[in-house]
Design a protein around this motif. Structure first.
Motif, PDB file in Angstrom:
ATOM      1  N   ARG A   1       0.821  -1.211   0.000  1.00  0.00           N
ATOM      2  CA  ARG A   1       0.000   0.000   0.000  1.00  0.00           C
ATOM      3  C   ARG A   1       0.859   1.268   0.000  1.00  0.00           C
ATOM      4  O   ARG A   1       1.820   1.370   0.750  1.00  0.00           O
ATOM      5  CB  ARG A   1      -0.921   0.005   1.231  1.00  0.00           C
ATOM      6  CG  ARG A   1      -1.927  -1.117   1.154  1.00  0.00           C
ATOM      7  CD  ARG A   1      -2.841  -1.178   2.342  1.00  0.00           C
ATOM      8  NE  ARG A   1      -4.114  -1.793   1.975  1.00  0.00           N
ATOM      9  CZ  ARG A   1      -5.083  -2.086   2.811  1.00  0.00           C
ATOM     10  NH1 ARG A   1      -4.941  -1.827   4.098  1.00  0.00           N
ATOM     11  NH2 ARG A   1      -6.198  -2.626   2.388  1.00  0.00           N
TER      12      ARG A   1
ATOM     13  N   THR B   1       0.515   5.773  -0.238  1.00  0.00           N
ATOM     14  CA  THR B   1      -0.432   6.882  -0.065  1.00  0.00           C
ATOM     15  C   THR B   1       0.007   8.079  -0.903  1.00  0.00           C
ATOM     16  O   THR B   1       1.173   8.180  -1.293  1.00  0.00           O
ATOM     17  CB  THR B   1      -0.495   7.325   1.410  1.00  0.00           C
ATOM     18  OG1 THR B   1       0.798   7.793   1.803  1.00  0.00           O
ATOM     19  CG2 THR B   1      -0.920   6.188   2.311  1.00  0.00           C
TER      20      THR B   1
ATOM     21  N   TRP C   1      -6.251  -4.299   7.418  1.00  0.00           N
ATOM     22  CA  TRP C   1      -6.858  -4.870   6.216  1.00  0.00           C
ATOM     23  C   TRP C   1      -7.720  -6.036   6.636  1.00  0.00           C
ATOM     24  O   TRP C   1      -7.898  -6.270   7.829  1.00  0.00           O
ATOM     25  CB  TRP C   1      -5.788  -5.237   5.167  1.00  0.00           C
ATOM     26  CG  TRP C   1      -4.863  -6.362   5.514  1.00  0.00           C
ATOM     27  CD1 TRP C   1      -3.915  -6.373   6.492  1.00  0.00           C
ATOM     28  CD2 TRP C   1      -4.785  -7.629   4.863  1.00  0.00           C
ATOM     29  NE1 TRP C   1      -3.253  -7.575   6.496  1.00  0.00           N
ATOM     30  CE2 TRP C   1      -3.765  -8.363   5.502  1.00  0.00           C
ATOM     31  CE3 TRP C   1      -5.467  -8.232   3.795  1.00  0.00           C
ATOM     32  CZ2 TRP C   1      -3.420  -9.664   5.121  1.00  0.00           C
ATOM     33  CZ3 TRP C   1      -5.119  -9.517   3.406  1.00  0.00           C
ATOM     34  CH2 TRP C   1      -4.115 -10.215   4.071  1.00  0.00           C
TER      35      TRP C   1
ATOM     36  N   GLN D   1     -15.024   0.720  12.623  1.00  0.00           N
ATOM     37  CA  GLN D   1     -13.647   1.095  12.265  1.00  0.00           C
ATOM     38  C   GLN D   1     -12.763   1.178  13.520  1.00  0.00           C
ATOM     39  O   GLN D   1     -11.617   0.737  13.502  1.00  0.00           O
ATOM     40  CB  GLN D   1     -13.634   2.418  11.483  1.00  0.00           C
ATOM     41  CG  GLN D   1     -12.251   2.895  11.072  1.00  0.00           C
ATOM     42  CD  GLN D   1     -11.595   2.058   9.979  1.00  0.00           C
ATOM     43  OE1 GLN D   1     -12.018   0.940   9.692  1.00  0.00           O
ATOM     44  NE2 GLN D   1     -10.565   2.587   9.360  1.00  0.00           N
TER      45      GLN D   1
ATOM     46  N   SER E   1      -5.518  -4.769  -0.302  1.00  0.00           N
ATOM     47  CA  SER E   1      -5.984  -4.140  -1.541  1.00  0.00           C
ATOM     48  C   SER E   1      -5.510  -2.691  -1.617  1.00  0.00           C
ATOM     49  O   SER E   1      -5.049  -2.116  -0.638  1.00  0.00           O
ATOM     50  CB  SER E   1      -7.510  -4.175  -1.574  1.00  0.00           C
ATOM     51  OG  SER E   1      -8.015  -3.643  -0.370  1.00  0.00           O
ATOM     52  N   SER E   2      -5.711  -2.099  -2.798  1.00  0.00           N
ATOM     53  CA  SER E   2      -5.354  -0.695  -2.991  1.00  0.00           C
ATOM     54  C   SER E   2      -6.615   0.171  -2.884  1.00  0.00           C
ATOM     55  O   SER E   2      -7.667  -0.306  -2.451  1.00  0.00           O
ATOM     56  CB  SER E   2      -4.672  -0.538  -4.342  1.00  0.00           C
ATOM     57  OG  SER E   2      -4.133   0.756  -4.426  1.00  0.00           O
ATOM     58  N   ARG E   3      -6.511   1.415  -3.281  1.00  0.00           N
ATOM     59  CA  ARG E   3      -7.645   2.330  -3.175  1.00  0.00           C
ATOM     60  C   ARG E   3      -7.738   3.216  -4.419  1.00  0.00           C
ATOM     61  O   ARG E   3      -6.755   3.387  -5.136  1.00  0.00           O
ATOM     62  CB  ARG E   3      -7.487   3.222  -1.928  1.00  0.00           C
ATOM     63  CG  ARG E   3      -7.697   2.493  -0.605  1.00  0.00           C
ATOM     64  CD  ARG E   3      -9.101   1.952  -0.469  1.00  0.00           C
ATOM     65  NE  ARG E   3      -9.360   1.342   0.835  1.00  0.00           N
ATOM     66  CZ  ARG E   3      -9.206   0.057   1.127  1.00  0.00           C
ATOM     67  NH1 ARG E   3      -8.767  -0.793   0.212  1.00  0.00           N
ATOM     68  NH2 ARG E   3      -9.499  -0.403   2.329  1.00  0.00           N
ATOM     69  N   LYS E   4      -8.934   3.776  -4.655  1.00  0.00           N
ATOM     70  CA  LYS E   4      -9.111   4.766  -5.718  1.00  0.00           C
ATOM     71  C   LYS E   4      -8.222   5.969  -5.420  1.00  0.00           C
ATOM     72  O   LYS E   4      -8.000   6.290  -4.241  1.00  0.00           O
ATOM     73  CB  LYS E   4     -10.569   5.253  -5.746  1.00  0.00           C
ATOM     74  CG  LYS E   4     -11.545   4.213  -6.199  1.00  0.00           C
ATOM     75  CD  LYS E   4     -12.970   4.716  -6.052  1.00  0.00           C
ATOM     76  CE  LYS E   4     -13.916   3.609  -6.463  1.00  0.00           C
ATOM     77  NZ  LYS E   4     -15.281   3.834  -6.048  1.00  0.00           N
TER      78      LYS E   4
ATOM     79  N   ILE F   1     -12.497  10.623  -5.173  1.00  0.00           N
ATOM     80  CA  ILE F   1     -13.391  10.546  -4.005  1.00  0.00           C
ATOM     81  C   ILE F   1     -13.537  11.877  -3.266  1.00  0.00           C
ATOM     82  O   ILE F   1     -14.367  11.996  -2.378  1.00  0.00           O
ATOM     83  CB  ILE F   1     -12.926   9.449  -2.996  1.00  0.00           C
ATOM     84  CG1 ILE F   1     -11.518   9.758  -2.443  1.00  0.00           C
ATOM     85  CG2 ILE F   1     -12.941   8.062  -3.635  1.00  0.00           C
ATOM     86  CD1 ILE F   1     -11.190   8.974  -1.180  1.00  0.00           C
TER      87      ILE F   1
END
Ligand SMILES: Cc1cc2nc3c(=O)[nH]c(=O)nc-3n(C[C@H](O)[C@H](O)[C@H](O)COP(=O)(O)O)c2cc1C
Length: 200
Positions: free
Chosen positions: A10, A12, A24, A119, A181-184, A189
């Motif tokens: 990951r 940022t 995760w 969370q 996993s990764s992120r948009k 967003i």
């Protein structure tokens, strides 16, 4: 096989605390129990989430793998979740109170608040080296009926909690997915001012 390290997978765009990246949703668990004290630390973290008017709409029903209720909770899950949740230490059903306790009016953010509590719980689990995995794949109606959940509570989600296990014990299909996993990208967003997503 080594448990995957989210810090390798990951990246940022801007600096954040490592804990967010380390959290995760693994599926590989060892079938070991966790202590009552550790389990309660997770709910303690959830307890300190923010909520509208400090309503604290969240409610958690749980079963540990050595308890009478374990099979009932396991049976609520869809088969694709049950297959790896059999090695969890605890299963949790998350509820939210849909109406304000003070005046009985509908609370428009009960789900939002319970998401914050989830969370908190999952970040605490990460800090303690535990697996915490949220699930939507379960029979909500059955959960309501078999766990005697009143109508003014929404059945939100289930959570698997456990000790990390060897990913090689997972079925092939799940083994392939067993990595952080990764992120948009942020620009998909976040938008200053009016809604302009999808425009180039
Ligand atoms: C409310 C909720 C429901 C989910 N339902 C499932 C599920 O039924 N089965 C599953 O394997 N994962 C489930 N997940 C896990 C997500 O797929 C996962 O959080 C997402 O892919 C992001 O990956 P990460 O948590 O590893 O960062 C769920 C997560 C959340 C928050």
């Amino acid at each position: 096989m080594i448990f995957p390290d989210p810090m390798i997978h990951r990246t940022t765009e801007y600096p954040i605390e490592e804990l967010f990246l380390k959290r995760w949703s693994p599926r590989a668990m060892s079938a070991e129990s966790i202590s009552h004290k550790d389990l309660m630390s997770l709910f303690e973290a959830a307890r300190w989430a923010p909520s509208t008017y400090n309503e604290q709409e969240w409610r958690f029903l749980y079963a540990t793998r050595d308890s009478e209720d374990w099979h009932l909770f396991l049976e609520l899950l869809v088969e694709s979740n049950r297959v790896w949740c059999e090695k969890a230490a605890a299963l949790v059903v998350v509820l939210s109170h849909k109406i304000f306790a003070a005046n009985g009016k509908p609370n428009p953010v009960h789900t939002f608040d319970v998401g914050a509590a989830f969370q908190n719980l999952s970040l605490q689990g990460t800090a303690m080296g535990l697996v915490v995995h949220g699930m939507a794949g379960f029979a909500r109606d059955q959960a309501r009926e078999r766990l005697a959940i009143p109508e003014d509570y929404a059945v939100e989600a289930m959570i698997a909690i456990g000790q990390p296990g060897d990913p090689l014990t997972l079925p092939d299909k799940l083994l392939k997915r067993e990595k952080p996993s990764s992120r948009k990208p942020l620009n998909q967003i976040v938008c200053a001012g009016k809604f302009r997503f999808g425009e180039d």
